[in-house]
Design a protein around this motif. Structure first.
Motif, short mmCIF file in Angstrom:
data_model
loop_
_atom_site.label_atom_id
_atom_site.label_comp_id
_atom_site.label_asym_id
_atom_site.label_seq_id
_atom_site.Cartn_x
_atom_site.Cartn_y
_atom_site.Cartn_z
N UNK A 4 -5.29 -3.67 2.12
CA UNK A 4 -4.32 -3.45 3.18
C UNK A 4 -3.53 -4.75 3.30
N UNK A 5 -2.29 -4.71 2.88
CA UNK A 5 -1.47 -5.92 2.84
C UNK A 5 -0.47 -5.87 3.98
N UNK A 23 0.87 -2.12 3.75
CA UNK A 23 0.78 -1.24 2.58
C UNK A 23 -0.67 -1.11 2.16
N UNK A 24 -1.13 0.12 2.05
CA UNK A 24 -2.51 0.39 1.67
C UNK A 24 -2.58 0.83 0.22
N UNK A 25 -3.65 0.41 -0.44
CA UNK A 25 -3.89 0.86 -1.81
C UNK A 25 -5.39 1.00 -2.02
N UNK A 95 -4.91 -0.82 10.20
CA UNK A 95 -6.07 0.08 10.14
C UNK A 95 -5.70 1.30 9.32
N UNK A 96 -6.62 1.72 8.47
CA UNK A 96 -6.42 2.95 7.69
C UNK A 96 -7.75 3.67 7.59
N UNK A 104 -7.12 -4.53 7.64
CA UNK A 104 -6.43 -5.63 7.01
C UNK A 104 -6.96 -6.97 7.50
N UNK A 105 -6.42 -8.03 6.92
CA UNK A 105 -6.87 -9.37 7.27
C UNK A 105 -6.29 -9.85 8.60
N UNK A 106 -5.23 -9.23 9.04
CA UNK A 106 -4.61 -9.62 10.29
C UNK A 106 -3.37 -10.48 10.07
N UNK A 107 -2.41 -10.30 10.95
CA UNK A 107 -1.20 -11.12 10.92
C UNK A 107 -0.91 -11.60 12.35
#
Length: 113
Positions: A4-5, A23-25, A95-96, A104-107
């Motif tokens: 999760x970017x 963006x999720x992959x 979150x996905x 994700x790592x958080x921003x």
């Protein structure tokens, strides 16, 4: 590999706007995507979520000031935040949810008063 970017965080003055992207992959059959946030010394809380069908849910604190959207083809979720307030300052986590939940790592979003 699940990723999760997140992007789009930063420093903004009160009253300003930001757009977060995630963006999720590597995740099969994503249903819900969204954003949570965690302010210093506080628990992680919901900001907004959106289902693959487009149903949305917002925290009362951001309702009317934020819009969540999603591109299912790109497995990407966006959060447009307007009229930002000092109390919106927090680390925002993507979150996905597919078979299980991913974060994700958080921003960091910092709103200066």
């Amino acid at each position: 590999q699940v990723q999760l970017v997140e992007s789009g965080g930063g420093l903004v003055q009160a009253g300003g706007s930001l757009r977060l992207s995630c963006a999720a992959s590597g995740i099969f059959s994503i249903n819900v995507m969204g954003w949570y946030r965690q302010a210093p010394g506080k628990q992680r809380v919901l900001v907004a979520i959106i289902t693959s069908g487009g149903s949305t849910n917002y925290a009362d604190s951001v309702k009317g000031r934020s819009t969540i959207s999603r591109d299912n083809a790109k497995n990407t979720v966006y959060l447009q935040m307007n009229s930002l307030k000092f109390e919106d300052t927090a680390v925002y986590y993507c979150y996905a949810n597919g078979v299980r939940s991913h974060w994700g790592q958080g921003t960091q979003v910092t709103v200066s008063s």
